[in-house]
Structure formats: C-alpha cells, structure tokens
Design an enzyme around this catalytic site. Sequence first.
Site, mmCIF file in Angstrom:
data_model
loop_
_atom_site.group_PDB
_atom_site.id
_atom_site.type_symbol
_atom_site.label_atom_id
_atom_site.label_comp_id
_atom_site.label_asym_id
_atom_site.label_seq_id
_atom_site.Cartn_x
_atom_site.Cartn_y
_atom_site.Cartn_z
ATOM 1 N N GLY A 121 8.837 60.055 15.473
ATOM 2 C CA GLY A 121 8.838 59.315 14.205
ATOM 3 C C GLY A 121 9.485 60.156 13.121
ATOM 4 O O GLY A 121 9.059 61.289 12.864
ATOM 5 N N GLY A 178 10.144 58.934 9.820
ATOM 6 C CA GLY A 178 10.045 58.148 8.597
ATOM 7 C C GLY A 178 9.537 59.039 7.479
ATOM 8 O O GLY A 178 9.779 60.251 7.450
ATOM 9 N N LYS A 227 -10.504 49.167 1.268
ATOM 10 C CA LYS A 227 -9.220 48.723 1.812
ATOM 11 C C LYS A 227 -9.058 47.248 1.519
ATOM 12 O O LYS A 227 -10.041 46.485 1.559
ATOM 13 C CB LYS A 227 -9.170 48.936 3.329
ATOM 14 C CG LYS A 227 -7.767 49.028 3.862
ATOM 15 C CD LYS A 227 -7.180 50.388 3.560
ATOM 16 C CE LYS A 227 -5.829 50.615 4.145
ATOM 17 N NZ LYS A 227 -5.413 52.021 4.009
ATOM 18 N N GLY A 280 7.027 61.860 9.117
ATOM 19 C CA GLY A 280 7.680 62.720 10.114
ATOM 20 C C GLY A 280 8.799 63.548 9.513
ATOM 21 O O GLY A 280 8.939 64.739 9.821
HETATM 22 P P1 NAD Z 1 7.566 54.997 8.367
HETATM 23 O O1 NAD Z 1 7.665 53.538 8.600
HETATM 24 O O2 NAD Z 1 8.214 55.597 7.172
HETATM 25 O O3 NAD Z 1 8.156 55.760 9.652
HETATM 26 C C1 NAD Z 1 7.779 55.465 10.955
HETATM 27 C C2 NAD Z 1 8.743 56.183 11.905
HETATM 28 O O4 NAD Z 1 8.306 55.957 13.234
HETATM 29 C C3 NAD Z 1 10.168 55.659 11.830
HETATM 30 O O5 NAD Z 1 11.080 56.738 12.038
HETATM 31 C C4 NAD Z 1 10.253 54.691 13.005
HETATM 32 O O6 NAD Z 1 11.583 54.508 13.477
HETATM 33 C C5 NAD Z 1 9.391 55.427 13.992
HETATM 34 N N1 NAD Z 1 8.818 54.587 15.041
HETATM 35 C C6 NAD Z 1 8.205 53.396 14.920
HETATM 36 N N2 NAD Z 1 7.809 52.954 16.124
HETATM 37 C C7 NAD Z 1 8.154 53.908 17.007
HETATM 38 C C8 NAD Z 1 8.023 54.061 18.390
HETATM 39 N N3 NAD Z 1 7.418 53.122 19.117
HETATM 40 N N4 NAD Z 1 8.531 55.187 18.975
HETATM 41 C C9 NAD Z 1 9.144 56.154 18.238
HETATM 42 N N5 NAD Z 1 9.291 56.061 16.922
HETATM 43 C C10 NAD Z 1 8.825 54.959 16.316
HETATM 44 O O7 NAD Z 1 6.020 55.329 8.414
HETATM 45 P P2 NAD Z 1 5.292 56.606 7.799
HETATM 46 O O8 NAD Z 1 4.853 56.289 6.426
HETATM 47 O O9 NAD Z 1 6.088 57.819 8.073
HETATM 48 O O10 NAD Z 1 3.938 56.615 8.678
HETATM 49 C C11 NAD Z 1 3.944 57.115 10.000
HETATM 50 C C12 NAD Z 1 2.524 57.094 10.533
HETATM 51 O O11 NAD Z 1 1.677 57.872 9.688
HETATM 52 C C13 NAD Z 1 1.851 55.717 10.616
HETATM 53 O O12 NAD Z 1 1.009 55.709 11.738
HETATM 54 C C14 NAD Z 1 1.028 55.664 9.359
HETATM 55 O O13 NAD Z 1 -0.077 54.786 9.492
HETATM 56 C C15 NAD Z 1 0.560 57.094 9.260
HETATM 57 N N6 NAD Z 1 0.175 57.494 7.917
HETATM 58 C C16 NAD Z 1 1.078 57.440 6.904
HETATM 59 C C17 NAD Z 1 0.691 57.834 5.643
HETATM 60 C C18 NAD Z 1 1.690 57.836 4.513
HETATM 61 O O14 NAD Z 1 1.369 58.386 3.456
HETATM 62 N N7 NAD Z 1 2.872 57.276 4.664
HETATM 63 C C19 NAD Z 1 -0.628 58.273 5.403
HETATM 64 C C20 NAD Z 1 -1.527 58.321 6.476
HETATM 65 C C21 NAD Z 1 -1.108 57.925 7.724
#
Ligand code: NAD
Length: 412
Positions: free
Chosen positions: A215, A217, A104, A220
């Site tokens: 979530g 994003g 990382k 989700g």
């Molecule tokens: P993203 O930024 O695209 O989406 C995050 C979503 O969560 C958004 O809809 C945002 O509005 C919402 N959000 C943020 N804070 C919030 C809260 N307090 N209450 C309710 N909703 C809230 O992020 P992502 O890429 O979808 O990642 C989401 C999670 O998954 C993170 O914890 C990330 O570390 C984990 N993750 C992502 C990946 C990846 O490939 N993107 C891989 C492993 C883990």
Amino acid sequence: MKNNVWEEALFNLSQAAEAMELEPELLERLSTPMRFTEFTIPVRMDDGSKKIFTAYRSWHQDATGPTKDGTRVRPGLTPEEIKALSLFMSVKHAVAGIPAGGGKGGIKADPSKLSDGEYERLIRGFIRKLSPKGAFVDIPGADIGTGTQAMAWMLDEYEQITGFHSPAAINDKPAALGGSLGGFEATGWGVAACTMEAAKELGMAPEKTRIAVQGFGQVGSIASKKLFDSDFKIVAISDIYGAVENPDGLDVGKLMDHMEKTGSVKGFGGGREYDGGKILETDCDILIPAAVQDVITEENAPRIRAKLIVEAANAPTTPGADDLLSSKGVVIIPDVVANSGGAIVCDFERTQGLSNDYWTLDKVEERLNIRILRAYAEAREKAREKNVSMRLGAWINAIGKIRSAMLLRGWC
Ligand code: NAD
C-alpha cells in the site's frame, strides 16, 4: 476470519476481558454502544428530485472523555461497522492516553455517484440531522469517503446552527479553519516511529534492515518516506495496480514523484517490476501492511519471512494468522498502537482549537512521537507482564483504563 468487523471487535474485547478477568457486568456494558442512532437525510438532487440517505452515529462510551472520531461515507455501510469502529476508537484513544471516548458516524452513500453540490448538501444534512453538541460532548471527523473539504462544510454548518465559532467542534478540517498541521502525515509518521523503536529493540541497524510495504497511499507513502530518510532500506512496495522491488533499496522520494505523475508505483525506473501478490512474502526483516484488512491469513502466514510486522492498516492480520505468527516468534505491533498517530493528532487539533494556540509542524511531530512511543511502551510492558501478544497487551491496557474511569464515576 470473523464474519464482520463487529464480531472482530467483540472477539478482541472478549479476549482482553478473559485475560484481565474483567467483571461480567463491564464486559456486557462495553459489548454494546452506550448510544446508537440511525436517521435519514433528505437531499435535493440536481434534477430536482429528493433522495433519502440513511446515516448512523455510534457513541461507544464516554467515561474517558467526549466521544470523538470519523464519518465514513460508503455504499455498503452497515450499522455493525459503525458500532465496531466506535468500540475500536474507544480502545485506540485509551491505548494512546487520549482523554476521549469512542465515536463513529457514517452515511450509506456512494460519493462517486453524487455531484459536488449533492455531496455538499448530504454532508451539511448530516450535521443538521445529527446536531452534535460540540467539543465537550462529541466531535465528528473524517474517514473513508470524507476529507478536509467535507469537514469544512460540517464546521460551517455547525457554526451556522449554533451561531458561534467553535473550531474544536469538528476534527480533520483544513488549517485555514483551525485544523492542525501534520494531520495528513500523522498516521504514517506514527507507523514510522513505532517501526524505528521496535527495530532498535530488536537490534536491527537501519542501513541493514530491509522493509517491504503493502500500500502506497497516504499512510504507506508517508511511513516509507520517513523510514527511507532514516536510512532504512525499503526493498519492495506495492499498490493495488502492481509492485516494485530493489534489493539495494528504493529511492522513496523519487517513487513518490513517479506516483504523483502516474498514479501508481508501477513502471518506476528505480527498481524492477515485482509480483504485488507476493509482497507479504518478500524476503525482508520488517513488513508493513498499509492497504486493507484481512490480508495476512492462516494460508499465507507460514510463508511470511519478516521478523517484525507493523500494522499500519486496520485489522490486516486475521486472528488465526496472528496466533500462527506469534508462535513463530514474529513480533506484531498491532493496529491500535501502530496507526494511532491520526487519532493522536486529532486530539492535538481539538486542544489547539480550544486554546487558540496553533502549533508548528515540528511541535506536532515531536509531541506525536512522545505520545505514540508511550502507547507502544505501555502495550509492550503489559504484554510482557501477562505473557501475551502486544495486541492483547494493548487491549488489556485500554480496557483497564476505561474500566477505571467507569468505576471512578460509579457507573458499575
Ligand atoms: P489510501 O487509500 O490513501 O491508500 C491505500 C493504498 O493501498 C493505495 O496505494 C492502494 O492502491 C493500496 N491498495 C488497496 N488495495 C490493495 C490491495 N488489495 N493490495 C495492495 N495494495 C492495495 O489509504 P490510507 O489512508 O493510506 O489507509 C491505508 C490503511 O490504513 C487503511 O486500512 C486505513 O483504514 C488505515 N488507516 C488509515 C489512517 C489514516 O489516517 N489515513 C488511520 C488509521 C488507519
């Protein structure tokens, strides 16, 4: 709650070590990254001044293969965070059967406060100062604060330095530069695949199974859409601005269109406005936290009604809440299994870059499903064998694989 992610990582490691009676020497070895570096990146700012940024890279262990994973750029970044994430990546790779160690990297900077040019110079500077050694040693990729464009610059900088085209040296790059199809969808698809498998095992018929998602994003929304397309009822979805619910099921495709237009799930006509703060306590069968860490706590766990929790986010459940929910019989698919889809497709990206054989989206999805369902099955079996949670089962399994690699190499 643990004080920081490094303590949380060590807590999970020590629990697994105790359950599997890991040799103290190995525990000590895995409790510290094999190598860690802190360095500075001088960047010429648009006004002509020079600013110095601090950067890190942690190589947790490489007994299981070349170290691999993302580069985080955020203002409050700490060395502990990077060390912890490299340990998590060692575990996530081992859980998913990926022949890679844990890496990382990160830069302490706020991308929103940099111009496009300053950000590009910062990213290129990271590669110049880090001097990664390529696909067989250490492969940086994207994380929070970096994306496909940043990875394109990293690859270009690396290739300018070495003089060779080496698409497998950097992950998460655009498809036009040798990136894998399905990289964007990978984590969400993996979450959906684990959810469907567990639902089947728990006797939940899709059309009668109600799911709430925190979530909307990248992860989700993709997971929700896949589950919606497979006839599950998505009854509530929240984002940071608010939430919507519909006991008859939300049309996730239309919600994605609404999101695209407005930037939020709020105001969606296909459901009623809902209290986003209550999303975790929704009357549902499956809960998917896909937002941020530490949202399921000892305080709200007693009010959670779902029978299955699929951890799409990293570390959404605190250890106290984990114990409480497990004692109630709630099944939790841990983050290291549920959200490993991204890491799996990163491995596919390296494979494609090395072989020069680029796969169709269908092939990526098919192989992803095989790999993540194997990881799920192994974690579940280990949990049953040791009579522990699936989280501990996954960690025991992963540490066992890393242990074997170290012993075979004669490192211990
Ligand atoms: P993203 O930024 O695209 O989406 C995050 C979503 O969560 C958004 O809809 C945002 O509005 C919402 N959000 C943020 N804070 C919030 C809260 N307090 N209450 C309710 N909703 C809230 O992020 P992502 O890429 O979808 O990642 C989401 C999670 O998954 C993170 O914890 C990330 O570390 C984990 N993750 C992502 C990946 C990846 O490939 N993107 C891989 C492993 C883990």
